[in-house]
Design a protein around this motif. Structure first.
Motif, PDB file in Angstrom:
ATOM      1  N   ASN A 137       0.855  -1.183  -0.034  1.00 59.11           N
ATOM      2  CA  ASN A 137       0.166  -0.027   0.065  1.00 59.11           C
ATOM      3  C   ASN A 137       1.112   1.152  -0.145  1.00 59.11           C
ATOM      4  O   ASN A 137       0.723   2.081  -0.795  1.00 59.11           O
ATOM      5  N   PHE A 180       2.170   1.813  -3.546  1.00 60.72           N
ATOM      6  CA  PHE A 180       1.043   2.608  -4.268  1.00 60.72           C
ATOM      7  C   PHE A 180       1.033   3.783  -3.979  1.00 60.72           C
ATOM      8  O   PHE A 180       0.966   4.833  -4.929  1.00 60.72           O
ATOM      9  N   LEU A 181       0.873   4.232  -2.804  1.00 55.32           N
ATOM     10  CA  LEU A 181       0.950   5.700  -2.402  1.00 55.32           C
ATOM     11  C   LEU A 181       1.983   6.628  -2.888  1.00 55.32           C
ATOM     12  O   LEU A 181       1.787   7.769  -2.966  1.00 55.32           O
ATOM     13  N   ILE A 212      -2.681   2.137 -11.279  1.00 57.70           N
ATOM     14  CA  ILE A 212      -3.028   1.457 -10.138  1.00 57.70           C
ATOM     15  C   ILE A 212      -3.162   2.420  -8.717  1.00 57.70           C
ATOM     16  O   ILE A 212      -3.913   2.346  -8.095  1.00 57.70           O
ATOM     17  N   PRO A 213      -1.979   3.384  -8.749  1.00 51.67           N
ATOM     18  CA  PRO A 213      -2.006   3.864  -7.227  1.00 51.67           C
ATOM     19  C   PRO A 213      -3.224   4.748  -7.127  1.00 51.67           C
ATOM     20  O   PRO A 213      -3.966   4.500  -5.788  1.00 51.67           O
ATOM     21  N   LEU A 234      -6.144   3.685  -4.019  1.00 56.12           N
ATOM     22  CA  LEU A 234      -6.242   4.622  -3.069  1.00 56.12           C
ATOM     23  C   LEU A 234      -7.680   4.667  -2.864  1.00 56.12           C
ATOM     24  O   LEU A 234      -8.417   4.641  -1.598  1.00 56.12           O
ATOM     25  N   ASN A 270     -10.518   3.050   0.276  1.00 57.25           N
ATOM     26  CA  ASN A 270     -11.431   4.004   1.138  1.00 57.25           C
ATOM     27  C   ASN A 270     -12.961   3.293   0.828  1.00 57.25           C
ATOM     28  O   ASN A 270     -13.467   3.659   2.287  1.00 57.25           O
TER      29      ASN A 270
END
Lengths: 280, 275
Positions: B107, B110-111, B150-151, B155, B159
């Motif tokens: 994660n 990705f962020l 993807i990122p 995200l 959520n």
């Protein structure tokens, strides 16, 4: 289940990220063999007077387009947050520029601003028939206007969403205390939108590093080097002059700039990503 | 009360003024695209065409635009379907496996992708595509586009999956459902609006993408619409009405989709960012 996404992102995201750093220490013309070159590229690029210029143009585009977009988007976003029906209709129309590709927008403005064939010539208005894209300062101004035209709708929507989350009780309390709308805007709306402003500014700042297509089609960096931002500089060095090494140096600088900006803005407002996660 | 009126006035005029600024160029594009070149030079640019013509559109269509349109559809669909699928799986795993260091690391990665201008990695991507012998194919555009999508998708989707009450997962697990089963029958229906939003948002980006096709393809048969627009403009730059007709034609499918799915897109976008 995370594996497919992770593999794709590592292969086409993380590996190139490392690769660009490696390539910045090599010599490659885009076709032949790749040879190690030590720090030669770095020396060439960092010693090139074109670099401070490109960095300056990049920051000018970033800063000026931020300065134009933020107040206008805030104002329009607050306006759109009202629940009147016609404002909903306005929001639908505002969003249209975001549907167009940067290439289409750039082509349109290029035709529109052409001194001989454009709008000014057709309307016979002298002010409009200037050589908008042929003079350095003007061309930069045009780029900033077009960027704003393209992205203000998007940021207005972000602000609209933010304003709607502010509890109305705050405004009621302020109204009882005798605060007018202007006062309410600056003492409630703006401070309450702190995180929204940071999110929107981050998107603007990091996004402005990638205004490649718009500027490429609109001015190709010209006239001269007047609108040669870093992303364009990277493209021209790499894919037009076939100097992938120096182009990779510019790419590394772009990555560092993006990271630094994101970190800076995050520090300014605490952690935006954390608040995004908690806010779910 | 005077303050109230003053700011309404300011916000209102900003709103209407911006509407004019947005609409004038759009109106000009559409009106001009129906004029022939002589009318374009002779007439007031904002006047409606006296003899509307479809010749410009004909010229655009004859310049192979249907093929570029198909290419754009292939690239967009070929990117969005796998990208949203794997991002959804990843988001599900990240939410369900909270506490796992591996997933937290994924994660985090990705962020990080959100903060980096991924276009800056175009040179190694180009090298990679050449080495995979994919240069000058639509797949060359699709693969990096998936990765770049993807990122943000992960995200937004994490959520939304977090919003699914834990008790629902628990009761399904007690009933013997597997993680894959829960992904399909519980998380998928409940996050459908988010999936559509993510798909539209990324789809727009891919449909309008310029840099990847410019660098990773070269022959006209692999051209996507934004690139075709650019070359068409280079060929017919003096023929402004034809150039504008090409702009209208390439934008039309998106405007139609927007008219249909607008509510989804607008509400999804604000939900994704205004937090």
């Amino acid at each position: 289940m995370v594996v497919p996404a992770l593999v794709m992102f590592v292969v086409f995201g993380v590996v190139p990220l490392v690769g660009v750093l490696v390539l910045s220490f090599t010599q490659w013309d885009g076709l032949g063999a790749i040879r190690p070159a030590g720090v030669a590229n770095w020396r060439v690029v960092l010693g090139d007077p074109g670099l401070p210029h490109a960095v300056g143009v990049t920051f000018a585009v970033m800063g000026l387009s931020w300065a134009v977009q933020t107040p206008v988007s805030l104002l329009i976003g607050t306006f759109l947050a009202g629940r009147q029906r016609y404002r909903g209709l306005l929001a639908v129309l505002y969003f249209v520029p975001l549907l167009l590709s940067s290439a289409a927008i750039a082509i349109t403005y290029k035709a529109l601003l052409d001194p001989n064939f454009g709008l000014g010539a057709g309307l016979k208005i002298g002010f409009l028939t200037q050589d908008w894209l042929g003079r350095g300062g003007l061309a930069l101004g045009v780029v900033i206007f077009v960027v704003s035209w393209q992205f203000i709708p998007f940021h207005s929507l972000i602000y609209q969403g933010g304003v709607r989350q502010i509890p109305t009780s705050m405004y009621e309390a302020a109204a009882i205390d005798g605060a007018g709308r202007v006062r309410q805007f600056f003492s409630i709306t703006v401070p309450q939108l702190k995180y929204t402003i940071i999110t929107s500014s981050t998107l603007m700042a990091v996004g402005s590093l990638t205004f490649f297509d718009l500027i490429f089609v609109l001015t190709a960096g010209g006239p001269g080097d007047a609108t040669r931002v870093l992303a364009l500089d990277m493209y021209k060095r790499g894919f037009q002059a076939n100097l992938m090494g120096p182009a990779s140096v510019i790419a590394v600088l772009l990555v560092l700039l993006g990271l630094a900006l994101a970190l800076l803005l995050r520090r300014l407002g605490g952690s935006t990503t954390a608040s995004q996660q908690e806010g779910a | 009360m005077r303050g109230l009126r003053r700011l309404n006035w300011l916000g209102g005029s900003a709103g209407w003024l911006w509407l004019i600024i947005v609409m004038v160029p759009l109106y000009w594009i559409v009106v001009t695209s129906f004029k022939d070149q002589t009318a374009y030079f002779a007439q007031n640019p904002f006047a409606l065409p006296t003899e509307p013509t479809l010749a410009n559109y004909q010229l655009v269509i004859q310049s192979d635009f249907p093929r570029y349109f198909v290419n754009s559809v292939i690239v967009t669909a070929g990117t969005i379907v796998p990208a949203v699928t794997i991002a959804f799986m990843a988001a599900y795993a990240i939410v369900r496996g909270a506490g796992s260091r591996f997933l937290a690391g994924a994660n985090g990665l990705f962020l990080m992708g959100l903060a980096i201008p991924l276009q800056a990695t175009i040179i190694p991507v180009y090298l990679l595509i050449i080495r995979m012998r994919l240069y000058d194919s639509l797949l060359a555009i699709i693969l990096p586009s998936i990765a770049f999508a993807i990122p943000l998708s992960v995200l937004v989707l994490t959520n939304f999956i977090r919003d699914v009450p834990k008790e629902l997962f628990e009761s399904m697990r007690v009933d013997g459902a597997t993680e894959w089963g829960m992904l399909r029958t519980l998380a998928l229906p409940l996050t459908r609006p988010a999936l559509v939003t993510v798909a539209i948002y990324n789809g727009l980006g891919v449909w309008n993408g310029f840099l990847l096709p410019l660098i990773l393809t070269q022959s006209p048969t692999q051209r996507t619409l934004p690139l075709a627009l650019w070359t068409f403009q280079g060929q017919y730059s003096v023929n402004v009405p034809a150039v504008l007709a090409s702009v209208v034609l390439t934008t039309l499918p998106i405007v139609i989709l927007y008219a249909v799915g607008r509510r989804q897109l607008l509400s999804g976008l604000t939900a994704g960012f205004s937090r």
